[in-house]
Design a protein around this motif. Structure first.
Motif, mmCIF file in Angstrom:
data_model
loop_
_atom_site.group_PDB
_atom_site.id
_atom_site.type_symbol
_atom_site.label_atom_id
_atom_site.label_comp_id
_atom_site.label_asym_id
_atom_site.label_seq_id
_atom_site.Cartn_x
_atom_site.Cartn_y
_atom_site.Cartn_z
ATOM 1 N N LYS A 165 10.576 53.532 18.709
ATOM 2 C CA LYS A 165 10.892 54.636 19.720
ATOM 3 C C LYS A 165 9.914 54.279 20.758
ATOM 4 C CE LYS A 165 12.066 58.231 22.349
ATOM 5 N NZ LYS A 165 11.165 58.242 23.442
ATOM 6 N N PRO A 166 10.012 53.509 21.917
ATOM 7 C CA PRO A 166 9.170 53.413 23.146
ATOM 8 C C PRO A 166 8.723 54.593 23.786
ATOM 9 C CG PRO A 166 11.191 51.976 23.469
ATOM 10 C CD PRO A 166 11.350 52.696 22.218
ATOM 11 N N LEU A 167 7.622 54.835 24.004
ATOM 12 C CA LEU A 167 6.828 56.062 24.346
ATOM 13 C C LEU A 167 6.137 56.142 25.803
ATOM 14 C CD1 LEU A 167 5.028 56.781 21.189
ATOM 15 C CD2 LEU A 167 7.394 57.525 21.333
ATOM 16 N N SER A 168 6.461 57.254 26.615
ATOM 17 C CA SER A 168 5.856 57.463 27.767
ATOM 18 C C SER A 168 4.269 57.765 27.338
ATOM 19 C CB SER A 168 6.279 58.229 28.620
ATOM 20 O OG SER A 168 6.441 59.562 28.012
ATOM 21 N N GLU A 169 3.457 58.027 28.340
ATOM 22 C CA GLU A 169 2.232 58.415 28.109
ATOM 23 C C GLU A 169 1.984 59.873 27.661
ATOM 24 O OE1 GLU A 169 -2.145 59.119 30.700
ATOM 25 O OE2 GLU A 169 -0.432 57.941 31.632
ATOM 26 N N GLU B 210 0.325 49.699 20.083
ATOM 27 C CA GLU B 210 0.175 49.600 21.552
ATOM 28 C C GLU B 210 1.097 48.514 22.211
ATOM 29 O OE1 GLU B 210 -3.941 48.553 22.100
ATOM 30 O OE2 GLU B 210 -4.705 50.394 21.615
ATOM 31 N N SER B 211 1.706 47.915 21.216
ATOM 32 C CA SER B 211 2.505 46.890 21.621
ATOM 33 C C SER B 211 3.761 47.015 20.637
ATOM 34 C CB SER B 211 1.841 45.300 21.534
ATOM 35 O OG SER B 211 1.505 44.993 20.331
ATOM 36 N N SER B 212 4.789 46.312 21.231
ATOM 37 C CA SER B 212 5.926 46.380 20.349
ATOM 38 C C SER B 212 6.056 45.556 19.189
ATOM 39 C CB SER B 212 7.267 46.111 21.288
ATOM 40 O OG SER B 212 8.494 46.046 20.509
ATOM 41 N N PRO B 213 6.528 45.921 18.012
ATOM 42 C CA PRO B 213 6.441 45.088 16.787
ATOM 43 C C PRO B 213 7.209 43.860 16.837
ATOM 44 C CG PRO B 213 6.653 47.601 16.182
ATOM 45 C CD PRO B 213 6.991 47.530 17.739
ATOM 46 N N ASN C 214 4.010 52.623 27.301
ATOM 47 C CA ASN C 214 2.719 52.952 26.991
ATOM 48 C C ASN C 214 2.410 52.787 25.686
ATOM 49 O OD1 ASN C 214 0.480 54.824 28.073
ATOM 50 N ND2 ASN C 214 0.877 55.606 26.213
ATOM 51 N N ALA C 215 3.280 52.860 24.536
ATOM 52 C CA ALA C 215 3.038 52.798 23.344
ATOM 53 C C ALA C 215 4.594 52.866 22.791
ATOM 54 C CB ALA C 215 2.318 53.861 22.558
ATOM 55 N N TYR C 216 4.309 52.601 21.386
ATOM 56 C CA TYR C 216 5.716 52.417 20.450
ATOM 57 C C TYR C 216 5.484 53.213 19.300
ATOM 58 C CZ TYR C 216 6.467 48.754 23.756
ATOM 59 O OH TYR C 216 6.561 47.962 25.022
ATOM 60 N N GLY C 217 6.292 54.259 18.829
ATOM 61 C CA GLY C 217 6.085 55.144 17.691
ATOM 62 C C GLY C 217 6.984 54.229 16.895
#
Length: 348
Positions: free
Chosen positions: A92-96, A120-123, A131-134
């Motif tokens: 799940k790409p995440l906003s700040e 911090e970066s997409s797998p 901003n990040a990736y859950g």
């Protein structure tokens, strides 16, 4: 005349799971299914997501639903000699703002089974910068068409399936007879067709049409589901199911150009990779207005029951509530949870 305990109308996800619960419990059962009627299950991506991203909460009853779901599908895979449920992590790409909320949830033990990490970066490559990736664990998918086809073959081999239309207007309905079969109880599992059912018109069904694409993207990783405003679900051989849409006015199962464009626009905001569209489907979800399944006995007919309203979470909901429905049918004193009991729609 053949006598049975339960007649099920409809062989979508609800009817199929209930039929297996009854059959494996040794209860005599038959399924009546009109193959000309569409079922949302065949169109659905079959995705399982234990989280609700909009508010970053756990999906309703997920802690109870997931163990039952996985156990039941594994048992049925052995019975049907077919693999159709797959665990697969989700990105799940995440906003700040979302990142801060995910980090908060990650420290909450209630979310520990479902949040793997925050990167911090997409797998995987070809996902737009965020901003990040859950990374979600506990997610996966059911190959819905494969499952229904395997179940159909099994029911046919056991002579449990009748392919025909069923109408409560027939004279024999009151006598509990259908095609020389006498049944004690009947359960309607007809998906969105419940909306016009003469015995259950008091249930506040709110069907929603959904459209899904199948794309071919040879450069996109198949190791994760990717999900932000649109899901990208690997199904093998570099194919992906992508969706979905929600439409409450046009309740046909005809795909639309508008639906396709909506999915493609959101897809292009999520990934940057070459792809081609191979298939385009549409189906109508049997969604209830309060987003909960509906189970129970008709207030005017002691032998008439309903198991319906699985909506978008059907793959996860069906095994657990099929068991609840079994107990309702076979144990006279079983009390259904208030959230799913059709009594919530009785006129006061």
């Amino acid at each position: 005349m053949k006598k049975i305990e339960v007649l099920i109308v409809g062989q979508g996800l609800a009817g199929t799971l209930l039929a297996f619960e009854l059959h494996l419990a040794g209860v005599s059962v038959r399924i009546v299914n009109n193959p000309k009627k569409s079922t949302a299950t065949r169109v659905a991506a079959g995705m399982v997501n234990p989280l609700v991203f909009k508010r970053m909460t756990k999906s309703w009853m997920v802690d109870e639903l997931l163990p039952v779901m996985k156990k039941r599908y594994r048992v049925l895979e052995e019975l049907l000699r077919e693999r159709f449920y797959f665990d697969l992590p989700m990105i799940k790409p995440l906003s700040e703002q979302e990142t801060a909320l995910w980090q908060e949830r990650k420290t909450d033990e209630r979310f520990a089974p479902f949040i793997n990490e925050i990167c911090e970066s997409s797998p995987v490559d070809h996902v737009f910068k965020s901003n990040a990736y859950g990374i979600v664990k506990g997610s996966g998918y059911l190959k819905t068409g494969l499952f229904l086809d395997a179940a159909k073959r099994y029911f046919q081999q056991k002579e449990l399936l009748i392919e025909a239309d069923f109408s409560v207007q027939e004279d024999d309905f009151e006598n509990r007879v259908f095609q020389n079969i006498q049944f004690n109880k009947i359960v309607f599992c007809e998906g969105h067709y419940l909306k016009t059912h003469p015995l259950f018109d008091f249930i506040r069904l709110q069907p929603a049409k959904g459209e899904v694409l199948q794309i071919y993207a040879p450069d996109l990783s198949e190791e994760y589901i990717i999900n932000r405003r649109v899901f990208v679900l690997p199904i093998g051989d570099h194919r992906f199911k992508v969706g979905s849409t929600y439409e409450w006015k046009d309740l046909t199962d005809i795909p639309t150009e508008e639906g396709k464009n909506s999915i493609v626009d959101r897809l292009k905001d999520l990934i940057h990779v070459d792809f081609s569209i191979e298939q385009h489907w549409a189906g109508v979800r049997p969604t209830v207005i309060d987003r909960r399944p509906v189970l129970g006995k008709n207030p005017q007919h002691e032998h008439v029951f309903v198991f319906n309203g699985l909506g978008t979470k059907g793959v996860m909901l069906a095994p657990y509530f099929a068991k609840q429905m079994l107990w309702t049918l076979m144990k006279g004193n079983h009390i259904l949870p208030k959230e799913v009991n059709l009594q919530r729609f009785y006129k006061s």
